[in-house]
Enzyme design. Structure first.
Site, PDB file in Angstrom:
ATOM      1  N   GLU A   1       8.200   2.801  -5.621  1.00  0.00           N
ATOM      2  CA  GLU A   1       8.212   2.233  -4.274  1.00  0.00           C
ATOM      3  C   GLU A   1       8.380   3.356  -3.255  1.00  0.00           C
ATOM      4  OE1 GLU A   1       7.444   0.234  -2.088  1.00  0.00           O
ATOM      5  OE2 GLU A   1       8.606  -1.599  -2.349  1.00  0.00           O
ATOM      6  N   ASP A   2       7.700   3.252  -2.127  1.00  0.00           N
ATOM      7  CA  ASP A   2       7.810   4.311  -1.111  1.00  0.00           C
ATOM      8  C   ASP A   2       9.106   4.230  -0.331  1.00  0.00           C
ATOM      9  OD1 ASP A   2       6.628   1.900  -0.196  1.00  0.00           O
ATOM     10  OD2 ASP A   2       6.032   2.853   1.657  1.00  0.00           O
TER      11      ASP A   2
ATOM     12  N   LYS B   1       0.812  -1.198   0.000  1.00  0.00           N
ATOM     13  CA  LYS B   1       0.000   0.000   0.000  1.00  0.00           C
ATOM     14  C   LYS B   1       0.859   1.268   0.000  1.00  0.00           C
ATOM     15  CE  LYS B   1      -3.477  -2.048   3.125  1.00  0.00           C
ATOM     16  NZ  LYS B   1      -4.099  -1.851   4.444  1.00  0.00           N
ATOM     17  N   GLY B   2       2.044   1.167   0.525  1.00  0.00           N
ATOM     18  CA  GLY B   2       2.842   2.348   0.874  1.00  0.00           C
ATOM     19  C   GLY B   2       3.037   3.386  -0.213  1.00  0.00           C
TER      20      GLY B   2
ATOM     21  N   ASP C   1      14.150  -0.734   2.378  1.00  0.00           N
ATOM     22  CA  ASP C   1      14.641  -1.015   3.723  1.00  0.00           C
ATOM     23  C   ASP C   1      15.687  -2.143   3.599  1.00  0.00           C
ATOM     24  OD1 ASP C   1      14.837  -1.406   6.465  1.00  0.00           O
ATOM     25  OD2 ASP C   1      12.726  -1.759   6.802  1.00  0.00           O
TER      26      ASP C   1
ATOM     27  N   ARG D   1      -0.932   6.835   7.480  1.00  0.00           N
ATOM     28  CA  ARG D   1      -0.557   6.867   6.058  1.00  0.00           C
ATOM     29  C   ARG D   1      -0.871   8.200   5.394  1.00  0.00           C
ATOM     30  NH1 ARG D   1       0.904   1.712   4.135  1.00  0.00           N
ATOM     31  NH2 ARG D   1      -0.165  -0.030   5.121  1.00  0.00           N
TER      32      ARG D   1
ATOM     33  N   VAL E   1       9.524   5.521  10.035  1.00  0.00           N
ATOM     34  CA  VAL E   1       8.887   6.710   9.469  1.00  0.00           C
ATOM     35  C   VAL E   1       7.454   6.418   9.036  1.00  0.00           C
ATOM     36  CG1 VAL E   1      10.922   8.034   8.770  1.00  0.00           C
ATOM     37  CG2 VAL E   1      10.069   6.234   7.266  1.00  0.00           C
TER      38      VAL E   1
HETATM   39  C1  PRP Z   1       7.115  -1.707   3.026  1.00  0.00           C
HETATM   40  C2  PRP Z   1       7.412  -0.762   1.872  1.00  0.00           C
HETATM   41  C3  PRP Z   1       8.181  -1.628   0.924  1.00  0.00           C
HETATM   42  C4  PRP Z   1       8.872  -2.630   1.815  1.00  0.00           C
HETATM   43  C5  PRP Z   1      10.317  -2.298   1.925  1.00  0.00           C
HETATM   44  O1  PRP Z   1       5.963  -2.426   2.724  1.00  0.00           O
HETATM   45  O2  PRP Z   1       6.260  -0.237   1.310  1.00  0.00           O
HETATM   46  O3  PRP Z   1       7.325  -2.274  -0.005  1.00  0.00           O
HETATM   47  O4  PRP Z   1       8.241  -2.553   3.110  1.00  0.00           O
HETATM   48  O5  PRP Z   1      10.956  -3.132   2.841  1.00  0.00           O
HETATM   49  P1  PRP Z   1      12.141  -4.091   2.455  1.00  0.00           P
HETATM   50  O6  PRP Z   1      13.139  -3.304   1.643  1.00  0.00           O
HETATM   51  O7  PRP Z   1      12.700  -4.494   3.805  1.00  0.00           O
HETATM   52  O8  PRP Z   1      11.594  -5.262   1.715  1.00  0.00           O
HETATM   53  P2  PRP Z   1       5.103  -3.224   3.811  1.00  0.00           P
HETATM   54  O9  PRP Z   1       5.427  -4.691   3.756  1.00  0.00           O
HETATM   55  O10 PRP Z   1       5.266  -2.565   5.158  1.00  0.00           O
HETATM   56  O11 PRP Z   1       3.637  -3.067   3.277  1.00  0.00           O
HETATM   57  P3  PRP Z   1       2.768  -1.719   2.998  1.00  0.00           P
HETATM   58  O12 PRP Z   1       3.441  -0.984   1.862  1.00  0.00           O
HETATM   59  O13 PRP Z   1       1.441  -2.271   2.606  1.00  0.00           O
HETATM   60  O14 PRP Z   1       2.732  -0.901   4.260  1.00  0.00           O
END
Ligand code: PRP
Length: 185
Positions: free
Chosen positions: A105-106, A49-50, A109, A171, A159
């Site tokens: 991508e938001d 969703k991010g 990580d 969000r 964040v």
């Molecule tokens: C978050 C973000 C990325 C991912 C990055 O998504 O939106 O897609 O984590 O993390 P990584 O580099 O460690 O793989 P999340 O799984 O929290 O889902 P969301 O976007 O629905 O909140």
């Protein structure tokens, strides 16, 4: 107008305010528009969703024709030590074969999500495949992934805002802020 009254008590500090984000998104859109000026088959794929807010703002600033599509992924063991397993929840509706694909991508990580996405998309034989990431936490990286367009590097703090959540909250805050440690530790 001040955002002061919009800051919930769980927020430690604002890292990136609305104007700073908007200016950077404009820069990124200008770069993408310049690079894809000659291609007529650009598809932006936002990672839900991010990325939904970043995607909406970036796409509306582009001066080149494009389609938008989304994919939903989730990592197993989020919040604990991740083994890098990623689950596909919803696929794109667009056939990516032969198209110029830009993943939006938001946050980057560990890198596991983007690495997974690049692998499944490469198998679909797009004409080109690039990544546009708003935020990166270099300290957290477990696997290196190529980032073609990057908004900001940020420190290793949780964040929220501008699409990013904590337990699906925060969000739609207009800025990107660090959460107080006691909220998530
Ligand atoms: C978050 C973000 C990325 C991912 C990055 O998504 O939106 O897609 O984590 O993390 P990584 O580099 O460690 O793989 P999340 O799984 O929290 O889902 P969301 O976007 O629905 O909140």
């Amino acid at each position: 107008m001040s955002n002061e009254r919009l800051i919930p008590e769980e927020i430690e500090r604002v890292l990136l305010d609305e104007e700073t984000i908007a200016a950077r998104v404009r820069d990124l859109a200008a770069q993408v528009s310049a690079d894809y000026g000659d291609s007529d088959d650009l598809v932006l794929v936002g990672v839900l969703k991010g990325a939904f807010i970043f995607m909406a703002d970036l796409a509306r600033q582009l001066s080149v024709p494009h389609r938008v599509d989304f994919i939903a992924l989730s990592s197993y063991n989020k919040g604990s030590i991740s083994d890098g397993a990623v689950r596909l929840i919803m696929d794109t509706r667009t056939n990516l074969t032969g198209r110029h694909v830009l993943i939006v991508e938001d946050i980057l990580d560990t890198g596991y999500t983007l690495d997974y996405l690049l692998r499944i998309f490469r198998a679909r034989e797009p004409a080109s495949l690039r990544t546009c990431v708003l935020l990166s936490k270099p300290e957290r990286r477990k696997i290196e992934v190529p980032v073609d367009y990057l908004g900001f590097e940020i420190p290793d703090v949780w964040v929220v805002g501008y699409g990013l959540d904590y337990a699906d909250r925060f969000r739609t805050l207009p800025y990107i802020a660090a959460l107080k440690r006691e909220v998530y530790v």
